[in-house]
Write an enzyme that holds these catalytic residues in place. Structure first.
Site, PDB file in Angstrom:
ATOM      1  N   TRP A 162       0.805  -1.238   0.000  1.00 19.06           N
ATOM      2  CA  TRP A 162       0.000   0.000   0.000  1.00 19.06           C
ATOM      3  C   TRP A 162       0.836   1.285   0.000  1.00 19.06           C
ATOM      4  CZ3 TRP A 162      -5.099   1.705   0.198  1.00 19.06           C
ATOM      5  CH2 TRP A 162      -5.286   3.016   0.663  1.00 19.06           C
ATOM      6  N   ASN A 210      -0.117   5.783   0.095  1.00 19.14           N
ATOM      7  CA  ASN A 210      -1.008   6.917  -0.154  1.00 19.14           C
ATOM      8  C   ASN A 210      -0.194   8.192  -0.363  1.00 19.14           C
ATOM      9  OD1 ASN A 210      -1.466   5.979   2.850  1.00 19.14           O
ATOM     10  ND2 ASN A 210      -2.005   8.123   2.997  1.00 19.14           N
ATOM     11  N   ASP A 211      -0.383   9.217   0.415  1.00 17.84           N
ATOM     12  CA  ASP A 211       0.125  10.556   0.089  1.00 17.84           C
ATOM     13  C   ASP A 211       1.610  10.635  -0.304  1.00 17.84           C
ATOM     14  OD1 ASP A 211      -2.216  10.737   1.505  1.00 17.84           O
ATOM     15  OD2 ASP A 211      -1.434  12.043   3.067  1.00 17.84           O
ATOM     16  N   SER A 227       1.870  11.893   7.242  1.00 19.66           N
ATOM     17  CA  SER A 227       2.425  12.756   6.188  1.00 19.66           C
ATOM     18  C   SER A 227       3.221  13.936   6.719  1.00 19.66           C
ATOM     19  CB  SER A 227       1.299  13.270   5.306  1.00 19.66           C
ATOM     20  OG  SER A 227       0.895  12.231   4.447  1.00 19.66           O
ATOM     21  N   ARG A 264      -2.201  17.445  11.792  1.00 21.76           N
ATOM     22  CA  ARG A 264      -1.232  16.662  11.022  1.00 21.76           C
ATOM     23  C   ARG A 264      -0.779  17.318   9.709  1.00 21.76           C
ATOM     24  NH1 ARG A 264      -6.010  13.629  11.296  1.00 21.76           N
ATOM     25  NH2 ARG A 264      -7.238  13.584   9.378  1.00 21.76           N
ATOM     26  N   ASP A 265       0.197  16.631   9.101  1.00 19.03           N
ATOM     27  CA  ASP A 265       0.687  16.905   7.749  1.00 19.03           C
ATOM     28  C   ASP A 265       1.459  18.230   7.648  1.00 19.03           C
ATOM     29  OD1 ASP A 265      -0.840  14.620   7.378  1.00 19.03           O
ATOM     30  OD2 ASP A 265      -2.550  15.700   6.555  1.00 19.03           O
ATOM     31  N   GLN A 271       3.537   7.839   1.911  1.00 17.27           N
ATOM     32  CA  GLN A 271       2.894   7.069   2.968  1.00 17.27           C
ATOM     33  C   GLN A 271       2.834   5.615   2.498  1.00 17.27           C
ATOM     34  OE1 GLN A 271       0.955   8.457   6.143  1.00 17.27           O
ATOM     35  NE2 GLN A 271       3.012   9.172   5.728  1.00 17.27           N
ATOM     36  N   TRP A 281      -4.290   0.075   3.941  1.00 18.42           N
ATOM     37  CA  TRP A 281      -3.711   1.071   4.841  1.00 18.42           C
ATOM     38  C   TRP A 281      -3.454   0.444   6.213  1.00 18.42           C
ATOM     39  CZ3 TRP A 281      -4.820   3.636   9.435  1.00 18.42           C
ATOM     40  CH2 TRP A 281      -4.103   4.825   9.661  1.00 18.42           C
TER      41      TRP A 281
END
Ligand code: FRU
Length: 490
Positions: free
Chosen positions: A36, A38-39, A99, A162-163, A55, A63
């Site tokens: 997996w 993601n970002d 992230s 976050r992020d 990610q 995830w």
């Protein structure tokens, strides 16, 4: 630095990479070797190379506890996998390295990222913090013993915090992060002299009632004389053709005053009108270009590649500019021309009514450029069919009267029968389409990036045709070219 968790994670990915079914594997997009992603995270140039992190859950196609996967490139085109950079192996990030971004400080590459910490046994409540990791070889990272460098969300926020996206201005470092309070999504600002000690500096932007309950993945930068806040709000209701995906990614354009920390801006505009675009991040490279990459998927949407041992990919790198009207333009970076292996088609000044097929154009990896003369055309709708065959087709259609560009994936193969996305184009005498087709994706850049549509598709091998079409009239094609593209992972 606990290396045991990193070692296990790297072994898992290497092992699972051997078991992948290649049918949907992309040829020139960033993906993990297996499992997996993601970002996109930590986009940066360091010691001459472009670095992209992402990610990553190295143990599954779903995830899970987040790690940071890592690739690098000399040219933004040819990517090489590096060992996983971060694993959730300290008290400040034990439930996931979420992230974040990367900045270079002197000789050091710094990753500023979210430590996900669950607050309850059921793992439903989070109390997220911000952390720092650093490296001098761009491959092996140490976590700051001071972590978390931001141990608590600001009062105006919540544990959904976050992020972090970091940049330098003058002598100071600045950071924006997403948060939420009473179902109002926001982006907050921090300042630091050294990337380790951070002071809260106010709210940069927040939902005005209907712009979402949580703003993820903020990014803030100067572009063509204005300031831009990009973010990915969760919870914007669909409105006609707008906000059709589960979550949105878009931007605000305005002016920013470093002295007061105040960002005055206009409304929210979606950045990409396709099915699969989220959590975009940008960076400025040594040529002064602002380049953005997004996650080419969407939460809770079909990912047929999960059956094959992997899930998720990143978009092509896109150069950002603001048009005179303040609309964001995204165009594939120039370097991508290096992917062109062979010119497969050149057409100029042809009229098409009905369907024109190109029997030699059966490549899975294709770039197509086409310019249509709207004055000399009288068709109601026209466009291109990709991956067309007996049972499937991915249709890029322009509805002349409605001025709508439509990306129709209702017959694009396995698992993605959720129809079309539409975007309204400005009035013009011509339509320009620049298309990147990969084994399981299509990115459409219309009118020099004024409108962009990105979607995943899952066609079967035998549906491999390309056609031009015009309905109820003819379309005048000024020029059309197509190239077979290189498979950088082959
Ligand atoms: C966005 C996001 C981020 C978070 C990460 C977790 O897609 O939800 O807000 O940091 O993914 O993987």
């Amino acid at each position: 630095m606990k290396t045991e968790q990193l070692k296990c994670a790297n072994e898992a990915v290497t092992r699972d990479a051997g078991k992948i079914n290649p049918r949907y594997r992309l040829g020139y997009h960033i993906m993990a070797p297996a499992n997996w992603i993601n970002d996109p995270n930590g986009l940066v140039q360091y010691k001459g190379d472009y670095h992209v992190f992402y990610q990553h859950h190295p143990y599954s196609t779903k995830w899970g506890p987040m790690h940071w996967g890592h690739v690098k490139s000399h040219d933004l085109v040819h990517w090489k996998h590096l060992p996983i950079a971060l694993a959730p192996d300290t008290p400040a990030d034990c439930d996931g390295c979420f992230s974040g971004s990367a900045v270079v400080d002197g000789n050091e590459l710094n990753l500023i990222y979210t430590g996900n910490l669950f607050d309850d046994e059921e793992k439903t409540e989070v109390d997220q913090v911000q952390n720092r990791a650093f490296s001098t070889d761009g491959i092996h990272f140490q976590k700051d013993p001071l972590n978390p460098v931001i141990p608590k969300h600001p009062e105006c926020g919540s544990g959904d915090f976050r992020d972090p996206k970091v940049w330098k201005h003058g002598h100071d470092w600045y950071l924006v992060a997403g948060t939420s309070h009473d179902k109002v999504g926001k982006v907050v600002l921090y300042r630091s002299p050294d990337l380790r000690h951070w002071t809260y500096a106010g709210i940069i932007g927040q939902s005005e009632g209907n712009q979402g309950y949580m703003w993820e993945c903020p990014d803030f930068y100067e572009l063509d004389g204005k300031y831009v806040l990009m973010c990915s709000p969760q919870g914007i209701e669909a409105e006609g053709d707008r906000y059709q995906n589960l979550y949105q990614t878009g931007y605000f354009v305005g002016d920013f005053d470093y002295a007061t920390g105040k960002f005055t801006h206009g409304g929210f505009t979606e950045l990409d009108n396709g099915h699969n675009f989220y959590a975009v991040q940008s960076f400025k490279d040594d040529r002064g270009r602002r380049i953005a990459i997004g996650w080419m998927n969407m939460w809770e949407s079909p990912m047929p590649e999960q059956q094959d041992g992997w899930a998720g990919a990143l978009t092509l790198p896109r150069e950002l500019h603001l048009s005179e009207k303040g609309k964001m333009r995204m165009t594939p970076v120039d370097e991508l021309k290096q992917l062109r292996v062979k010119r497969m088609l050149t057409l100029s000044s042809v009229e098409v009514s009905g369907t024109q097929a190109f029997p030699d154009l059966t490549d899975e990896l294709l770039e197509i450029e086409a310019t249509f003369d709207l004055i000399a055309s009288n068709a109601d709708t026209f466009g291109l069919k990709l991956r067309t065959g007996k049972t499937e087709e991915t249709v890029i259609r322009y509805d002349v009267r409605e001025r709508q560009l439509i990306l129709d994936r209702s017959k694009s193969g396995q698992g993605v029968d959720d129809g079309f996305r539409r975007a309204l184009l400005p009035e013009s005498n011509q339509l320009k389409l620049h298309i990147y087709l990969d084994r399981s994706s299509v990115e459409v850049f219309a009118d020099d990036g004024e409108t962009v549509m990105t979607s995943r598709i899952y066609p079967t091998e035998e549906n491999n045709g390309v056609q031009l079409f015009a309905d109820d009239g003819q379309v005048s094609v000024k020029e059309m070219s197509a190239w077979r593209l290189e498979d950088i992972w082959a």
